[in-house]
Design a protein around this motif. Structure first.
Motif, PDB file in Angstrom:
ATOM      1  N   PRO A 103     -15.222  -9.286   5.177  1.00 39.16           N
ATOM      2  CA  PRO A 103     -16.291 -10.138   5.723  1.00 39.16           C
ATOM      3  C   PRO A 103     -17.344  -9.355   6.483  1.00 39.16           C
ATOM      4  N   ASP A 104     -16.973  -8.290   7.094  1.00 31.69           N
ATOM      5  CA  ASP A 104     -17.906  -7.438   7.837  1.00 31.69           C
ATOM      6  C   ASP A 104     -17.303  -6.042   7.880  1.00 31.69           C
ATOM      7  N   PRO A 105     -17.684  -5.156   6.960  1.00 36.22           N
ATOM      8  CA  PRO A 105     -17.058  -3.830   6.869  1.00 36.22           C
ATOM      9  C   PRO A 105     -17.071  -3.055   8.179  1.00 36.22           C
ATOM     10  N   ALA A 106     -18.113  -3.201   8.970  1.00 40.06           N
ATOM     11  CA  ALA A 106     -18.180  -2.462  10.232  1.00 40.06           C
ATOM     12  C   ALA A 106     -17.214  -3.023  11.261  1.00 40.06           C
ATOM     13  N   ASP A 107     -17.064  -4.331  11.266  1.00 42.66           N
ATOM     14  CA  ASP A 107     -16.216  -4.986  12.254  1.00 42.66           C
ATOM     15  C   ASP A 107     -14.750  -4.959  11.858  1.00 42.66           C
ATOM     16  N   PHE A 108     -14.480  -5.060  10.560  1.00 43.78           N
ATOM     17  CA  PHE A 108     -13.109  -5.202  10.090  1.00 43.78           C
ATOM     18  C   PHE A 108     -12.710  -4.072   9.141  1.00 43.78           C
ATOM     19  N   VAL A 109     -13.088  -2.862   9.467  1.00 51.33           N
ATOM     20  CA  VAL A 109     -12.747  -1.722   8.614  1.00 51.33           C
ATOM     21  C   VAL A 109     -11.252  -1.414   8.754  1.00 51.33           C
ATOM     22  N   LEU A 110     -10.544  -1.421   7.622  1.00 48.74           N
ATOM     23  CA  LEU A 110      -9.114  -1.137   7.615  1.00 48.74           C
ATOM     24  C   LEU A 110      -8.864   0.361   7.547  1.00 48.74           C
ATOM     25  N   HIS A 111      -7.671   0.764   7.936  1.00 52.96           N
ATOM     26  CA  HIS A 111      -7.255   2.164   7.851  1.00 52.96           C
ATOM     27  C   HIS A 111      -7.380   2.642   6.408  1.00 52.96           C
ATOM     28  N   HIS A 112      -7.670   3.935   6.234  1.00 51.21           N
ATOM     29  CA  HIS A 112      -7.916   4.450   4.880  1.00 51.21           C
ATOM     30  C   HIS A 112      -6.711   4.301   3.951  1.00 51.21           C
ATOM     31  N   ASP A 113      -5.518   4.099   4.499  1.00 49.03           N
ATOM     32  CA  ASP A 113      -4.330   3.912   3.670  1.00 49.03           C
ATOM     33  C   ASP A 113      -4.147   2.466   3.213  1.00 49.03           C
ATOM     34  N   TRP A 114      -5.105   1.584   3.508  1.00 45.14           N
ATOM     35  CA  TRP A 114      -4.878   0.157   3.252  1.00 45.14           C
ATOM     36  C   TRP A 114      -4.492  -0.165   1.807  1.00 45.14           C
ATOM     37  N   PRO A 115      -4.963   0.563   0.764  1.00 45.14           N
ATOM     38  CA  PRO A 115      -4.563   0.177  -0.592  1.00 45.14           C
ATOM     39  C   PRO A 115      -3.062   0.279  -0.853  1.00 45.14           C
ATOM     40  N   ASP A 116      -2.353   1.034  -0.013  1.00 46.51           N
ATOM     41  CA  ASP A 116      -0.909   1.206  -0.213  1.00 46.51           C
ATOM     42  C   ASP A 116      -0.059   0.413   0.763  1.00 46.51           C
ATOM     43  N   CYS A 117      -0.689  -0.312   1.690  1.00 52.12           N
ATOM     44  CA  CYS A 117       0.120  -0.971   2.728  1.00 52.12           C
ATOM     45  C   CYS A 117      -0.380  -2.360   3.072  1.00 52.12           C
ATOM     46  N   ARG A 162      -0.731  -6.562   1.682  1.00 55.15           N
ATOM     47  CA  ARG A 162       0.020  -7.557   0.917  1.00 55.15           C
ATOM     48  C   ARG A 162      -0.363  -7.530  -0.569  1.00 55.15           C
ATOM     49  N   GLY A 163       0.633  -7.433  -1.426  1.00 54.51           N
ATOM     50  CA  GLY A 163       0.412  -7.415  -2.860  1.00 54.51           C
ATOM     51  C   GLY A 163       0.127  -6.046  -3.432  1.00 54.51           C
ATOM     52  N   ASN A 164      -0.105  -5.058  -2.565  1.00 54.53           N
ATOM     53  CA  ASN A 164      -0.420  -3.697  -3.024  1.00 54.53           C
ATOM     54  C   ASN A 164       0.694  -2.700  -2.753  1.00 54.53           C
ATOM     55  N   ILE A 165       1.786  -3.149  -2.129  1.00 55.00           N
ATOM     56  CA  ILE A 165       2.848  -2.237  -1.703  1.00 55.00           C
ATOM     57  C   ILE A 165       3.859  -2.032  -2.827  1.00 55.00           C
ATOM     58  N   HIS A 166       4.050  -0.777  -3.189  1.00 51.31           N
ATOM     59  CA  HIS A 166       5.068  -0.396  -4.172  1.00 51.31           C
ATOM     60  C   HIS A 166       5.789   0.828  -3.626  1.00 51.31           C
ATOM     61  N   GLY A 167       6.779   0.582  -2.785  1.00 51.54           N
ATOM     62  CA  GLY A 167       7.393   1.665  -2.032  1.00 51.54           C
ATOM     63  C   GLY A 167       6.575   1.926  -0.783  1.00 51.54           C
ATOM     64  N   SER A 168       7.197   2.533   0.212  1.00 50.66           N
ATOM     65  CA  SER A 168       6.488   2.740   1.476  1.00 50.66           C
ATOM     66  C   SER A 168       5.468   3.857   1.360  1.00 50.66           C
ATOM     67  N   ALA A 169       4.351   3.709   2.048  1.00 49.37           N
ATOM     68  CA  ALA A 169       3.347   4.765   2.119  1.00 49.37           C
ATOM     69  C   ALA A 169       3.840   5.870   3.051  1.00 49.37           C
ATOM     70  N   ARG A 170       3.319   7.094   2.844  1.00 45.89           N
ATOM     71  CA  ARG A 170       3.717   8.191   3.726  1.00 45.89           C
ATOM     72  C   ARG A 170       3.148   7.974   5.116  1.00 45.89           C
ATOM     73  N   ASP A 171       3.955   8.273   6.128  1.00 41.35           N
ATOM     74  CA  ASP A 171       3.504   8.126   7.504  1.00 41.35           C
ATOM     75  C   ASP A 171       4.377   8.988   8.399  1.00 41.35           C
ATOM     76  N   ASP A 172       3.786   9.542   9.463  1.00 41.34           N
ATOM     77  CA  ASP A 172       4.563  10.404  10.362  1.00 41.34           C
ATOM     78  C   ASP A 172       5.657   9.626  11.084  1.00 41.34           C
TER      79      ASP A 172
END
Length: 358
Positions: free
Chosen positions: A66-80, A82-92
């Motif tokens: 709705p507003d890319p500047a206001d609601f910018v998601l973390h760069h890993d969002w395609p892997d984490c 809803r509906g896009n998760i296939h196994g856990s994403a890498r994270d420290d």
């Protein structure tokens, strides 16, 4: 530790619950991991726009936002999301649980802080370390030894990094918070001092206590018993518990704690410990409510969500975690730790059980 068949089955369920809870909580918090931008108000505004309040599943990605500047998601969002998760994403937050498992399998519970550092250099890429861990890694590479590695050119000594490494020490010390805290301390002093170390001790002890605790509150009290009562961390956790007991609503309780921790960075141990504490208490024993409230609390959302999920997962066991959290993980974990990328979560849990009963 000798256990009979029924106890072994329950222990396995609780340890697997801890792994799954940690990973699910981490994945829930990853899309909004930026505490200076994703305030509680902004998180809830986004969730309302996404028709995702109450939060009962992973965070959805709005396309287009709705507003890319206001609601910018973390760069890993395609892997984490809803509906896009296939196994856990890498994270420290998950890498360090895996690295801790390798540490205990390699050196046993008698490991030294020096051996923790040696394993980092052997198994962990420098570029996948952050804040206090990166400072300690650099100091190790320059030939410094613990505990000096925690203090040279390291302004992050009381941030959340040591706390996120603590789970394995709790999982392998069921019903023994004192042992868990001791192991976590030996690990933490490689990179942290003061409340940074106390945060790791507290988290490990809470997780260890959760194996037999009657409630999250009881586990939290057991964790408090293992750190200095005069520490700012202990005072903040007790304050959060007192607000809950006074029946102050969740959002108001966190606003009160915000005032008392004002000025601390969003990755600092103390305000994040308050959010974890509030999530566990106001979640009232419900896994989904616990991780949802913790992540909606803001700050270091993926780290706090992971720790709250670990405690909640141990308290309820894997069998009681709703499938919307576990099914998308597909029993697989991505990891930067050499030799562990693509590992099965169930295998990591089995290996942890062997350490806990060995």
């Amino acid at each position: 530790m000798t256990v009979d068949s029924a106890e072994s089955t329950e222990l396995h369920d609780r340890i697997l619950g801890g792994w799954l809870g940690r990973i699910a909580g981490n994945m829930l918090g990853k899309p909004i991991e930026s505490g200076d931008h994703w305030t509680r108000d902004r998180i809830d505004r986004y969730l309302r726009l996404a028709d995702a309040l109450p939060l009962t599943d992973y965070i959805p990605a709005l396309d287009p936002p709705p507003d890319p500047a206001d609601f910018v998601l973390h760069h890993d969002w395609p892997d984490c999301t809803r509906g896009n998760i296939h196994g856990s994403a890498r994270d420290d937050d998950i890498d360090y649980a895996i690295l801790g498992l390798d540490l205990l399998e390699t050196h046993g519970s008698g490991f030294t802080t020096e051996q923790v550092g040696e394993l980092w250099l052997l198994r962990l890429p420098y570029a996948q370390t952050f804040t206090a861990e990166r400072a300690a890694y650099r100091n190790l590479a320059n030939g410094l030894k613990p505990p000096v590695t925690a203090t040279v050119r390291n302004p992050y000594q009381d941030w959340i990094g040591a706390l996120i490494r603590a789970d394995i020490h709790g999982w392998t010390s069921p019903d023994d918070p004192q042992r868990a805290a001791s192991l976590a301390r030996r690990d933490a002093v490689l990179s942290h001092t003061g409340n940074g170390v106390y945060g790791a001790m507290w988290a490990a002890a809470v997780i260890a206590a959760a194996f037999s605790a009657t409630s999250a509150r009881a586990a939290l009290e057991a964790g408090l018993a293992e750190i200095p009562q005069s520490s700012r961390l202990a005072r903040t956790v007790r304050r959060t518990i007192a607000l809950y007991e006074a029946e102050v609503p969740w959002e108001e309780a966190l606003a009160e704690v915000d005032k008392e921790t004002s000025g601390l960075h969003w990755v600092h141990t103390i305000p994040n410990a308050a959010i974890i504490t509030a999530g566990l208490l106001y979640g009232e024993g419900d896994f989904t409510a616990t991780i949802a409230l913790t992540v909606r609390g803001g700050l270091d959302t993926d780290s706090s969500g992971a720790t709250a999920g670990s405690v909640a997962g141990v308290l309820c066991g894997a069998a009681e975690i709703p499938p919307q959290w576990t099914a998308p993980l597909e029993d697989r974990v991505r990891s930067a730790v050499f030799g562990f990328d693509g590992a099965r979560i169930s295998d990591l849990a089995e290996r942890t059980v062997r350490l806990a009963t060995g």
